[in-house]
Motif scaffolding. Structure first.
Motif, mmCIF file in Angstrom:
data_model
loop_
_atom_site.group_PDB
_atom_site.id
_atom_site.type_symbol
_atom_site.label_atom_id
_atom_site.label_comp_id
_atom_site.label_asym_id
_atom_site.label_seq_id
_atom_site.Cartn_x
_atom_site.Cartn_y
_atom_site.Cartn_z
ATOM 1 N N GLU A 42 27.312 50.304 45.586
ATOM 2 C CA GLU A 42 26.019 50.085 44.904
ATOM 3 C C GLU A 42 25.625 51.324 44.099
ATOM 4 O O GLU A 42 25.182 51.230 42.964
ATOM 5 C CB GLU A 42 24.924 49.791 45.938
ATOM 6 C CG GLU A 42 25.183 48.575 46.787
ATOM 7 C CD GLU A 42 25.033 47.276 46.010
ATOM 8 O OE1 GLU A 42 24.229 47.243 45.057
ATOM 9 O OE2 GLU A 42 25.739 46.312 46.363
ATOM 10 N N ILE A 43 25.789 52.503 44.727
ATOM 11 C CA ILE A 43 25.471 53.762 44.031
ATOM 12 C C ILE A 43 26.380 53.907 42.821
ATOM 13 O O ILE A 43 25.943 54.289 41.735
ATOM 14 C CB ILE A 43 25.653 54.975 44.979
ATOM 15 C CG1 ILE A 43 24.749 54.839 46.182
ATOM 16 C CG2 ILE A 43 25.498 56.303 44.235
ATOM 17 C CD1 ILE A 43 23.632 55.813 46.321
ATOM 18 N N GLU A 44 27.646 53.592 43.006
ATOM 19 C CA GLU A 44 28.597 53.723 41.899
ATOM 20 C C GLU A 44 28.177 52.857 40.712
ATOM 21 O O GLU A 44 28.136 53.323 39.573
ATOM 22 C CB GLU A 44 30.012 53.331 42.357
ATOM 23 C CG GLU A 44 30.987 53.303 41.182
ATOM 24 C CD GLU A 44 32.434 53.041 41.558
ATOM 25 O OE1 GLU A 44 32.714 52.596 42.682
ATOM 26 O OE2 GLU A 44 33.289 53.292 40.698
ATOM 27 N N LYS A 45 27.836 51.607 40.982
ATOM 28 C CA LYS A 45 27.434 50.668 39.912
ATOM 29 C C LYS A 45 26.209 51.173 39.182
ATOM 30 O O LYS A 45 26.121 51.162 37.958
ATOM 31 C CB LYS A 45 27.110 49.290 40.525
ATOM 32 C CG LYS A 45 28.221 48.283 40.358
ATOM 33 C CD LYS A 45 27.739 46.899 40.772
ATOM 34 C CE LYS A 45 27.894 46.672 42.265
ATOM 35 N NZ LYS A 45 27.182 45.597 42.877
ATOM 36 N N LEU A 46 25.226 51.611 39.972
ATOM 37 C CA LEU A 46 23.956 52.074 39.408
ATOM 38 C C LEU A 46 24.158 53.355 38.588
ATOM 39 O O LEU A 46 23.592 53.509 37.495
ATOM 40 C CB LEU A 46 23.016 52.346 40.584
ATOM 41 C CG LEU A 46 21.531 52.291 40.331
ATOM 42 C CD1 LEU A 46 21.136 50.932 39.785
ATOM 43 C CD2 LEU A 46 20.788 52.539 41.657
ATOM 44 N N ALA A 47 24.977 54.247 39.106
ATOM 45 C CA ALA A 47 25.200 55.543 38.445
ATOM 46 C C ALA A 47 25.759 55.352 37.037
ATOM 47 O O ALA A 47 25.491 56.156 36.135
ATOM 48 C CB ALA A 47 26.138 56.401 39.287
ATOM 49 N N GLU A 48 26.523 54.273 36.857
ATOM 50 C CA GLU A 48 27.110 54.020 35.531
ATOM 51 C C GLU A 48 26.046 53.775 34.471
ATOM 52 O O GLU A 48 26.286 53.955 33.282
ATOM 53 C CB GLU A 48 28.059 52.805 35.597
ATOM 54 C CG GLU A 48 29.401 53.153 36.223
ATOM 55 C CD GLU A 48 30.192 51.934 36.664
ATOM 56 O OE1 GLU A 48 29.819 50.801 36.290
ATOM 57 O OE2 GLU A 48 31.175 52.134 37.403
ATOM 58 N N LYS A 49 24.842 53.372 34.920
ATOM 59 C CA LYS A 49 23.778 53.055 33.960
ATOM 60 C C LYS A 49 22.909 54.262 33.630
ATOM 61 O O LYS A 49 22.003 54.166 32.795
ATOM 62 C CB LYS A 49 22.865 51.957 34.551
ATOM 63 C CG LYS A 49 23.588 50.672 34.793
ATOM 64 C CD LYS A 49 22.600 49.573 35.151
ATOM 65 C CE LYS A 49 23.333 48.323 35.584
ATOM 66 N NZ LYS A 49 22.919 47.835 36.900
ATOM 67 N N ALA A 92 37.591 54.877 46.654
ATOM 68 C CA ALA A 92 37.472 53.664 45.824
ATOM 69 C C ALA A 92 36.539 53.921 44.636
ATOM 70 O O ALA A 92 36.558 53.174 43.658
ATOM 71 C CB ALA A 92 36.958 52.501 46.676
ATOM 72 N N ASN A 93 35.733 54.957 44.719
ATOM 73 C CA ASN A 93 34.784 55.297 43.653
ATOM 74 C C ASN A 93 35.530 55.804 42.406
ATOM 75 O O ASN A 93 36.244 56.801 42.466
ATOM 76 C CB ASN A 93 33.820 56.365 44.190
ATOM 77 C CG ASN A 93 32.710 56.696 43.224
ATOM 78 O OD1 ASN A 93 32.962 57.220 42.139
ATOM 79 N ND2 ASN A 93 31.487 56.401 43.601
ATOM 80 N N LYS A 94 35.329 55.085 41.294
ATOM 81 C CA LYS A 94 36.107 55.399 40.077
ATOM 82 C C LYS A 94 35.752 56.761 39.498
ATOM 83 O O LYS A 94 36.622 57.514 39.070
ATOM 84 C CB LYS A 94 35.882 54.312 39.021
ATOM 85 C CG LYS A 94 36.632 53.026 39.347
ATOM 86 C CD LYS A 94 36.553 52.005 38.235
ATOM 87 C CE LYS A 94 35.279 51.181 38.233
ATOM 88 N NZ LYS A 94 34.859 50.491 39.437
ATOM 89 N N ALA A 95 34.452 57.087 39.498
ATOM 90 C CA ALA A 95 34.033 58.390 38.946
ATOM 91 C C ALA A 95 34.697 59.509 39.740
ATOM 92 O O ALA A 95 35.162 60.508 39.178
ATOM 93 C CB ALA A 95 32.518 58.514 39.001
#
Ligand code: KG4
Ligand code: ZN
Length: 330
Positions: free
Chosen positions: A183-190, A269-272
Motif C-alpha cells: 500500500e505504501i509502495e503504491k501511494l509513494a508512486e503518486k 518485493a518493493n520496486k523502488a
C-alpha cells in the motif's frame, strides 16, 4: 534426481512446493490468508493456525499435481520450524511429519529467515560467494556473511522494528489496510513533494538498524500536519528506509571487503527498493542478486531450496524436532 516436498506455514501464507535436488521449482502453491486478517489490522495467530489447518492438505495436493508427481515420488519432506507463530508452524511441521511417516521418507526442518536467502539459489541462479546477505522481511532485518560453503553468520540486525513491520505500522498510522508494504509502495508512486524524515542509525559505526524512531517521526508529523498529502508521507518514509538500507549495505561490503550482495525477504518485493539496490550495485561495481519476484515474500520453494543444502550438510530433522518462535541467530 530426487524431489523435496516443502511446506511453509510460519505466518499467514499456507504454501507447498516441489523442488528438485538442483533447486529447480516444479511447483509452488501459495494460499494467502490476508483477507481473514485484514479487518484486524494484522495477523491473528489463532486464525492463522486454523486457516493453515483447513488449507494445508489441498495446497500440498495442488503442489504435487502441478509438479506432475505423487506422494510416492517424493524423497524428502521439508518444512520450516521457525522463527514464526508456534501454532502456525506446528501445522506445517505436523503435516510434513505425517507424510514422512506414512511414506517412510526422511524429514528436513529449516530456518525460515535463512530460507529467504536461499530464494536466490532457485532455478539455476548461483550468486557469487562469499557474499553479504541481507534479509529484509516483516519479522527480520538482518545482515549476514555467507561463505563459499553457504554457512552464514549474523553481522548486523535491527535493534527494534524490522523494516516490513515498520512499513505495516506506518501504513496503519496513515489509515491504510494490512499488509501495509504494498500500500505504501503504491501511494509513494503518486507523491510529488516527499516529506523529509530522519535516517535513523545511518551514520552509526556498526551494522545495526533501528526503525522505531522513524515510525514515531511519521506518527508525530502526521498528527501535526493532518492536511499533508499522505502520498508524500509514504514516499518520505520509503525514501528514508531505502537510504538507511543502502548505506548499511555499503558499510557491510566495505567491512567484509566483498563485492557480492544477496538481498532477500518480503520487502524486496518493493520496486523502488529493488531499483535503488540495482543503481547502487551498478555505481559501486557490486554483484547483486535478488530473488524472482514471486519468491520474495513467504513461499515454500525457498524452504525447499534451503532443505537441499541442509540435506547436503547433514542437517536433517526427526519426529521430535520442535518449533521455535524467535530467531536463534539474529
Ligand atoms: O518475508 P515476508 O513475506 O514475511 C516475513 O517473513 O516476515 O515479509 C512480509 C513483509 C510485510 O511486512 C509486508 O508489508 C512487506 O513484507 N512487503 C512490502 C512489500 N511487499 C511486502 N514492503 C514494502 N513494499 C512492498 N511492495
Ligand atoms: Zn518470511
Amino acid at each position: 534426481m530426487s524431489y523435496i516436498l516443502a511446506i511453509e506455514t510460519s505466518c499467514d501464507e499456507t504454501s507447498a512446493a516441489v523442488v528438485d535436488d538442483q533447486k529447480f521449482v516444479l511447483s509452488n502453491v501459495v494460499a494467502s490468508q490476508v483477507e481473514f486478517h485484514r479487518k484486524f489490522g494484522g495477523v491473528v495467530p489463532e486464525i492463522a493456525s486454523r486457516k493453515h489447518l483447513e488449507n494445508i492438505n489441498f495446497v500440498v495436493g495442488e503442489a504435487l499435481e502441478k509438479a506432475g508427481l505423487t506422494f510416492k515420488d517424493i524423497d524428502y519432506y521439508a518444512a520450516t520450524n521457525g522463527p514464526g507463530l508456534i501454532g502456525a508452524l506446528l501445522i506445517g511441521m505436523t503435516t510434513a511429519k505425517s507424510y514422512a511417516f506414512v511414506y517412510d521418507r526422511p524429514l528436513v526442518f529449516v530456518d525460515h529467515v535463512e530460507s529467504h536467502i536461499w530464494a536466490n539459489f532457485l532455478n539455476g541462479n548461483e550468486p557469487e560467494l562469499p557474499a553479504v546477505a541481507y534479509v529484509i522481511s516483516g519479522g527480520h532485518t538482518s545482515l549476514y556473511l555467507m561463505n563459499e560453503n553457504k554457512e552464514i553468520e549474523v553481522i548486523g540486525s535491527t535493534l527494534d522494528d524490522a523494516v516490513g513491520e515498520a512499513f505495516d505500522k506506518v501504513a496503519k498510522i496513515l489509515g491504510l489496510p494490512y499488509p501495509g508494504g504494498p500500500e505504501i509502495e503504491k501511494l509513494a508512486e503518486k507523491s510529488k513533494n516527499p516529506v523529509s524524515f530522519p535516517r535513523p542509525a545511518i551514520d552509526s559505526p556498526d551494522l545495526n538498524f533501528s526503525f522505531s524512531g522513524l515510525k514515531t517521526a511519521v506518527l508525530y508529523f502526521y498528527r501535526k500536519n493532518p492536511d499533508k498529502e499522505i502520498a508524500d508521507i509514504a514516499r518520505g518514509f520509503q525514501d528514508a528506509v531505502i537510504d538507511v538500507l543502502i548505506s548499511k549495505a555499503r558499510r557491510a561490503l566495505k567491512e567484509m571487503r566483498l563485492k557480492s550482495l544477496i538481498i532477500a525477504g518480503g520487502v524486496i518485493a518493493n520496486k523502488a527498493l529493488r531499483h535503488a539496490f540495482m543503481r547502487f550495485a551498478e555505481e559501486e561495481g557490486v554483484n547483486l542478486s535478488f530473488p524472482q519476484f514471486e519468491y520474495c515474500t513467504d513461499n515454500a520453494a525457498m524452504i525447499g531450496a534451503r532443505a537441499v543444502d541442509a540435506i547436503l550438510q547433514g542437517k536433517v530433522g526427526n519426529y521430535s524436532t520442535a518449533a521455535y518462535a524467535i530467531s536463534r541467530n539474529r
